[in-house]
Design a protein around this motif. Structure first.
Motif, mmCIF file in Angstrom:
data_model
loop_
_atom_site.group_PDB
_atom_site.id
_atom_site.type_symbol
_atom_site.label_atom_id
_atom_site.label_comp_id
_atom_site.label_asym_id
_atom_site.label_seq_id
_atom_site.Cartn_x
_atom_site.Cartn_y
_atom_site.Cartn_z
ATOM 1 N N LEU A 15 -7.654 16.716 -2.786
ATOM 2 C CA LEU A 15 -7.686 16.754 -1.324
ATOM 3 C C LEU A 15 -8.875 17.570 -0.819
ATOM 4 O O LEU A 15 -9.545 17.184 0.149
ATOM 5 N N GLY A 16 -9.139 18.677 -1.484
ATOM 6 C CA GLY A 16 -10.244 19.533 -1.082
ATOM 7 C C GLY A 16 -11.594 18.867 -1.236
ATOM 8 O O GLY A 16 -12.571 19.235 -0.548
ATOM 9 N N ALA A 17 -11.678 17.885 -2.130
ATOM 10 C CA ALA A 17 -12.921 17.140 -2.330
ATOM 11 C C ALA A 17 -13.037 15.955 -1.376
ATOM 12 O O ALA A 17 -14.008 15.192 -1.455
ATOM 13 N N GLY A 18 -12.046 15.798 -0.502
ATOM 14 C CA GLY A 18 -12.109 14.733 0.492
ATOM 15 C C GLY A 18 -11.386 13.463 0.111
ATOM 16 O O GLY A 18 -11.495 12.448 0.817
ATOM 17 N N ILE A 19 -10.632 13.481 -0.996
ATOM 18 C CA ILE A 19 -9.858 12.307 -1.397
ATOM 19 C C ILE A 19 -8.503 12.372 -0.690
ATOM 20 O O ILE A 19 -7.763 13.337 -0.868
ATOM 21 N N PRO A 20 -8.168 11.370 0.124
ATOM 22 C CA PRO A 20 -6.905 11.435 0.875
ATOM 23 C C PRO A 20 -5.689 11.196 -0.017
ATOM 24 O O PRO A 20 -5.797 10.647 -1.117
ATOM 25 N N ASN A 21 -4.526 11.588 0.478
ATOM 26 C CA ASN A 21 -3.293 11.422 -0.285
ATOM 27 C C ASN A 21 -3.073 9.990 -0.741
ATOM 28 O O ASN A 21 -2.579 9.750 -1.845
ATOM 29 N N ASP A 22 -3.423 9.021 0.120
ATOM 30 C CA ASP A 22 -3.146 7.633 -0.250
ATOM 31 C C ASP A 22 -4.123 7.084 -1.277
ATOM 32 O O ASP A 22 -4.021 5.923 -1.683
ATOM 33 N N ASN A 23 -5.045 7.919 -1.743
ATOM 34 C CA ASN A 23 -5.910 7.567 -2.868
ATOM 35 C C ASN A 23 -5.678 8.489 -4.068
ATOM 36 O O ASN A 23 -6.503 8.551 -4.981
ATOM 37 N N ILE A 24 -4.554 9.214 -4.058
ATOM 38 C CA ILE A 24 -4.175 10.058 -5.187
ATOM 39 C C ILE A 24 -3.032 9.369 -5.938
ATOM 40 O O ILE A 24 -2.045 8.938 -5.335
ATOM 41 N N LEU A 66 9.476 25.781 -14.737
ATOM 42 C CA LEU A 66 9.460 24.571 -13.918
ATOM 43 C C LEU A 66 8.708 24.785 -12.617
ATOM 44 O O LEU A 66 7.836 23.979 -12.254
ATOM 45 N N SER A 67 9.022 25.843 -11.906
ATOM 46 C CA SER A 67 8.329 26.107 -10.641
ATOM 47 C C SER A 67 6.831 26.293 -10.860
ATOM 48 O O SER A 67 6.006 25.815 -10.071
ATOM 49 N N SER A 68 6.481 26.967 -11.943
ATOM 50 C CA SER A 68 5.068 27.166 -12.258
ATOM 51 C C SER A 68 4.390 25.840 -12.577
ATOM 52 O O SER A 68 3.239 25.602 -12.182
ATOM 53 N N ALA A 69 5.102 24.958 -13.279
ATOM 54 C CA ALA A 69 4.544 23.638 -13.598
ATOM 55 C C ALA A 69 4.302 22.831 -12.329
ATOM 56 O O ALA A 69 3.252 22.180 -12.183
ATOM 57 N N ILE A 70 5.251 22.861 -11.412
ATOM 58 C CA ILE A 70 5.089 22.136 -10.146
ATOM 59 C C ILE A 70 3.896 22.686 -9.372
ATOM 60 O O ILE A 70 3.119 21.933 -8.768
ATOM 61 N N GLU A 71 3.716 23.998 -9.408
ATOM 62 C CA GLU A 71 2.561 24.607 -8.734
ATOM 63 C C GLU A 71 1.253 24.127 -9.358
ATOM 64 O O GLU A 71 0.262 23.911 -8.642
ATOM 65 N N LEU A 72 1.241 23.942 -10.679
ATOM 66 C CA LEU A 72 0.022 23.486 -11.349
ATOM 67 C C LEU A 72 -0.295 22.039 -10.984
ATOM 68 O O LEU A 72 -1.459 21.680 -10.782
ATOM 69 N N ILE A 73 0.721 21.195 -10.885
ATOM 70 C CA ILE A 73 0.504 19.824 -10.439
ATOM 71 C C ILE A 73 -0.037 19.823 -9.010
ATOM 72 O O ILE A 73 -0.959 19.076 -8.666
ATOM 73 N N ASP A 74 0.524 20.683 -8.181
ATOM 74 C CA ASP A 74 0.048 20.764 -6.796
ATOM 75 C C ASP A 74 -1.395 21.256 -6.738
ATOM 76 O O ASP A 74 -2.174 20.798 -5.885
ATOM 77 N N GLU A 75 -1.767 22.146 -7.622
ATOM 78 C CA GLU A 75 -3.153 22.615 -7.670
ATOM 79 C C GLU A 75 -4.097 21.449 -7.955
ATOM 80 O O GLU A 75 -5.173 21.345 -7.342
ATOM 81 N N ALA A 76 -3.705 20.567 -8.867
ATOM 82 C CA ALA A 76 -4.541 19.392 -9.156
ATOM 83 C C ALA A 76 -4.660 18.509 -7.917
ATOM 84 O O ALA A 76 -5.760 18.034 -7.583
ATOM 85 N N ALA A 77 -3.543 18.292 -7.230
ATOM 86 C CA ALA A 77 -3.578 17.474 -6.015
ATOM 87 C C ALA A 77 -4.440 18.130 -4.936
ATOM 88 O O ALA A 77 -5.214 17.443 -4.240
ATOM 89 N N GLN A 78 -4.334 19.441 -4.803
ATOM 90 C CA GLN A 78 -5.116 20.148 -3.785
ATOM 91 C C GLN A 78 -6.617 20.086 -4.087
ATOM 92 O O GLN A 78 -7.443 20.044 -3.166
ATOM 93 N N ARG A 79 -6.972 20.059 -5.357
ATOM 94 C CA ARG A 79 -8.390 19.931 -5.705
ATOM 95 C C ARG A 79 -8.930 18.573 -5.254
ATOM 96 O O ARG A 79 -10.050 18.476 -4.750
#
Length: 206
Positions: free
Chosen positions: A89-98, A74-87
């Motif tokens: 964000l890193g490309a300049g897409i703000p949280n309110d467009n995720i 479970l913790s590893s799965a949550i980390e993988l979802i966060d990795e997708a979100a961080q990608r």
């Protein structure tokens, strides 16, 4: 077991998109399967990211089993979802467009991730799911959704996801200032319904 770092993509590239949709498959499914659902969603201008669970399962037991029985998956799965979100964000897409879309085990994982990381997102669609654990540990949940629209669609009855947990999840998200809509479909089966797709397109992917 930890999940391998695997995120499939489709739609626009992150560099060209102004919005991102993270799509999370269910038990036994795949990133490719869930990406194929995007053809029914109004997401032509989105970058699509779909994490892939190792062995096609995010965690081994029921989502309402004691949390420690589903660790460390479970913790590893949550980390993988966060990795997708961080990608995104890193490309300049703000949280309110995720945005997020999850079905079944993927809906549970989506909701658990969101509740642990509440902030203003574009929106979320969780079909047949709820927050994870035999008992709900509200200490895990923090933040303010700032009226993020979240859709919870479910069948009643559902063999895997009790309606009580869907309603408890609704209350948790509302307490964290999310704009939550719950739709319960009687005897609809463990499936994604056209009515749910229509609702998501009208109110979230608009």
């Amino acid at each position: 077991m930890k999940h391998n770092l695997s995120i499939e993509t489709a739609g626009l590239t992150l560099e060209k998109a102004s919005k991102a949709l993270i799509m999370i498959h269910g038990r036994g499914g795949s990133a490719r399967d869930t990406l194929s659902l995007s053809q029914y969603l109004q997401v032509d201008d989105f970058a699509l990211l779909a994490p892939q669970a190792t062995n096609h399962t995010w965690y081994p037991h029921s989502f309402i089993a004691p949390v420690d029985q589903n660790e460390p998956w479970l913790s590893s799965a949550i980390e993988l979802i966060d990795e997708a979100a961080q990608r995104a964000l890193g490309a300049g897409i703000p949280n309110d467009n995720i945005y997020f879309f999850g079905f079944s085990q993927g809906a549970c994982l989506s909701l658990e991730y969101l509740a642990r990381n509440a902030q203003k997102y574009g929106g979320a669609v969780a079909i047949i799911g709820g927050v994870i654990g035999e008992t709900i540990n509200s200490n895990h949940y923090k933040g303010d959704f700032q009226q993020t629209p979240i859709f919870l669609g479910t069948s009643h009855p559902d063999f895997h996801v009790p309606l009580e947990r869907v309603n408890e999840t609704r209350d948790i998200l509302r307490d964290m200032n999310a704009d939550v809509t719950v739709e319960v479909y009687e005897n609809a089966g463990h499936a994604i319904l056209q009515e749910e797709i229509n609702w998501a397109n009208k109110h979230i992917f608009k």
